[in-house]
Design a protein around this motif. Structure first.
Motif, PDB file in Angstrom:
ATOM      1  N   SER A  32       0.673  -1.119  -0.019  1.00 33.88           N
ATOM      2  CA  SER A  32      -0.366  -0.237   0.044  1.00 33.88           C
ATOM      3  C   SER A  32       0.852   1.266  -0.152  1.00 33.88           C
ATOM      4  O   SER A  32       1.608   1.601   0.637  1.00 33.88           O
ATOM      5  CB  SER A  32      -0.556   0.014   1.381  1.00 33.88           C
ATOM      6  OG  SER A  32      -2.105  -0.666   1.546  1.00 33.88           O
ATOM      7  N   VAL A  33       0.664   2.091  -0.908  1.00 33.50           N
ATOM      8  CA  VAL A  33       1.347   3.825  -0.688  1.00 33.50           C
ATOM      9  C   VAL A  33       0.463   4.703  -0.565  1.00 33.50           C
ATOM     10  O   VAL A  33      -0.840   5.182  -0.806  1.00 33.50           O
ATOM     11  CB  VAL A  33       2.130   3.058  -2.309  1.00 33.50           C
ATOM     12  CG1 VAL A  33       2.835   5.252  -2.383  1.00 33.50           C
ATOM     13  CG2 VAL A  33       2.443   2.525  -2.695  1.00 33.50           C
ATOM     14  N   THR A  34       0.974   5.971   0.097  1.00 33.52           N
ATOM     15  CA  THR A  34       0.158   6.886   1.061  1.00 33.52           C
ATOM     16  C   THR A  34       1.147   7.765   0.419  1.00 33.52           C
ATOM     17  O   THR A  34       2.164   8.148   0.897  1.00 33.52           O
ATOM     18  CB  THR A  34      -0.552   7.330   2.253  1.00 33.52           C
ATOM     19  OG1 THR A  34      -1.273   5.658   2.425  1.00 33.52           O
ATOM     20  CG2 THR A  34      -1.008   8.138   2.606  1.00 33.52           C
ATOM     21  N   VAL A  35       0.473   9.080   0.020  1.00 32.05           N
ATOM     22  CA  VAL A  35       1.547   9.911  -0.345  1.00 32.05           C
ATOM     23  C   VAL A  35       0.287  11.515   0.043  1.00 32.05           C
ATOM     24  O   VAL A  35      -0.758  11.650   0.261  1.00 32.05           O
ATOM     25  CB  VAL A  35       0.923  10.818  -1.869  1.00 32.05           C
ATOM     26  CG1 VAL A  35       2.315  11.949  -1.982  1.00 32.05           C
ATOM     27  CG2 VAL A  35       2.193   9.035  -3.233  1.00 32.05           C
ATOM     28  N   LEU A  36       1.118  11.772   1.596  1.00 30.61           N
ATOM     29  CA  LEU A  36       0.307  13.116   1.902  1.00 30.61           C
ATOM     30  C   LEU A  36       0.824  14.573   1.645  1.00 30.61           C
ATOM     31  O   LEU A  36       2.083  14.516   0.701  1.00 30.61           O
ATOM     32  CB  LEU A  36       0.595  13.215   3.809  1.00 30.61           C
ATOM     33  CG  LEU A  36       0.342  11.964   4.254  1.00 30.61           C
ATOM     34  CD1 LEU A  36       0.148  12.220   5.579  1.00 30.61           C
ATOM     35  CD2 LEU A  36      -1.503  11.589   3.459  1.00 30.61           C
ATOM     36  N   ASP A  37       0.061  15.377   1.029  1.00 31.38           N
ATOM     37  CA  ASP A  37       0.812  17.033   1.338  1.00 31.38           C
ATOM     38  C   ASP A  37       1.645  17.671   2.119  1.00 31.38           C
ATOM     39  O   ASP A  37       1.104  17.182   3.616  1.00 31.38           O
ATOM     40  CB  ASP A  37      -0.278  17.795   0.351  1.00 31.38           C
ATOM     41  CG  ASP A  37      -1.499  18.183   1.092  1.00 31.38           C
ATOM     42  OD1 ASP A  37      -1.433  18.106   2.406  1.00 31.38           O
ATOM     43  OD2 ASP A  37      -2.628  18.993   1.252  1.00 31.38           O
ATOM     44  N   ALA A  38       1.653  19.395   2.549  1.00 31.42           N
ATOM     45  CA  ALA A  38       2.220  19.683   3.227  1.00 31.42           C
ATOM     46  C   ALA A  38       1.592  19.510   4.584  1.00 31.42           C
ATOM     47  O   ALA A  38       2.216  19.640   5.754  1.00 31.42           O
ATOM     48  CB  ALA A  38       3.034  20.572   3.320  1.00 31.42           C
ATOM     49  N   GLY A  39      -0.431  19.700   4.936  1.00 29.08           N
ATOM     50  CA  GLY A  39      -0.642  19.650   5.340  1.00 29.08           C
ATOM     51  C   GLY A  39      -1.384  18.697   6.340  1.00 29.08           C
ATOM     52  O   GLY A  39      -2.032  18.380   6.967  1.00 29.08           O
ATOM     53  N   GLY A  40      -0.650  17.353   5.263  1.00 30.66           N
ATOM     54  CA  GLY A  40      -1.110  15.934   5.841  1.00 30.66           C
ATOM     55  C   GLY A  40      -2.285  15.431   5.223  1.00 30.66           C
ATOM     56  O   GLY A  40      -3.272  14.473   6.202  1.00 30.66           O
ATOM     57  N   HIS A  41      -3.082  16.056   4.077  1.00 31.43           N
ATOM     58  CA  HIS A  41      -3.900  15.470   4.047  1.00 31.43           C
ATOM     59  C   HIS A  41      -3.536  14.575   2.532  1.00 31.43           C
ATOM     60  O   HIS A  41      -2.535  15.078   1.448  1.00 31.43           O
ATOM     61  CB  HIS A  41      -4.418  17.044   2.872  1.00 31.43           C
ATOM     62  CG  HIS A  41      -5.126  18.179   4.183  1.00 31.43           C
ATOM     63  ND1 HIS A  41      -5.954  17.956   4.521  1.00 31.43           N
ATOM     64  CD2 HIS A  41      -4.694  19.664   4.297  1.00 31.43           C
ATOM     65  CE1 HIS A  41      -6.419  18.898   4.905  1.00 31.43           C
ATOM     66  NE2 HIS A  41      -5.348  19.268   4.934  1.00 31.43           N
TER      67      HIS A  41
END
Length: 139
Positions: A32-41
């Motif tokens: 599984s792969v998760t990518v978050l932006d700088a705000g944690g979204h």
């Protein structure tokens, strides 16, 4: 003089997911792969069909931990051991952190712009898949 920082985009997130999965599949590991932006979204999430279900949660928590502490989770493992300086962080916050290798912060021009988390393989494998994806993004 100020410079404008380019945030992490959905195209960047797709590049990271594709590269991480390519590295994992070359090793025969469903992830599984998760990518978050700088705000944690969450910008992107993908779980391979045969990845263990918990890998979805672990990839997201690893990414969140790397983002919040601006460090690869592989570098933090010893800090949360009973005698480590961060030993209480695992239970101190409302949103759980996960101190298992596989989460990495993403930087542009020296600034934190997001994080990537991998789950499904052994911790060292997840870390290597994540770093391979960062290398691909930097191209």
């Amino acid at each position: 003089m100020s410079t404008t920082l380019t945030p992490l985009t959905t195209a960047d997130a797709e590049t990271l997911v594709t590269a991480a999965r390519r590295a994992a599949h070359a090793a025969g590991v469903p992830v599984s792969v998760t990518v978050l932006d700088a705000g944690g979204h969450q910008l992107a999430f993908l779980r391979d069909d045969s990845a263990v279900l918990i890998s979805g949660e672990t990839s997201t928590r690893k990414a969140y931990t790397a983002l919040q502490l601006n460090a690869p989770t592989a570098d933090l493992v010893d800090l949360v051991k009973p005698d480590g300086p961060f030993h209480s962080l695992t239970t101190a916050l409302d949103r759980p952190l996960l101190f298992i290798a596989g989460g990495v912060p993403i930087h542009r021009d020296g600034k934190l712009v997001g994080a990537l988390g991998l789950g499904g393989g052994a911790p060292e494998q997840d870390h290597s898949f994540a770093t391979a994806a960062l290398t691909e993004l930097a191209r």
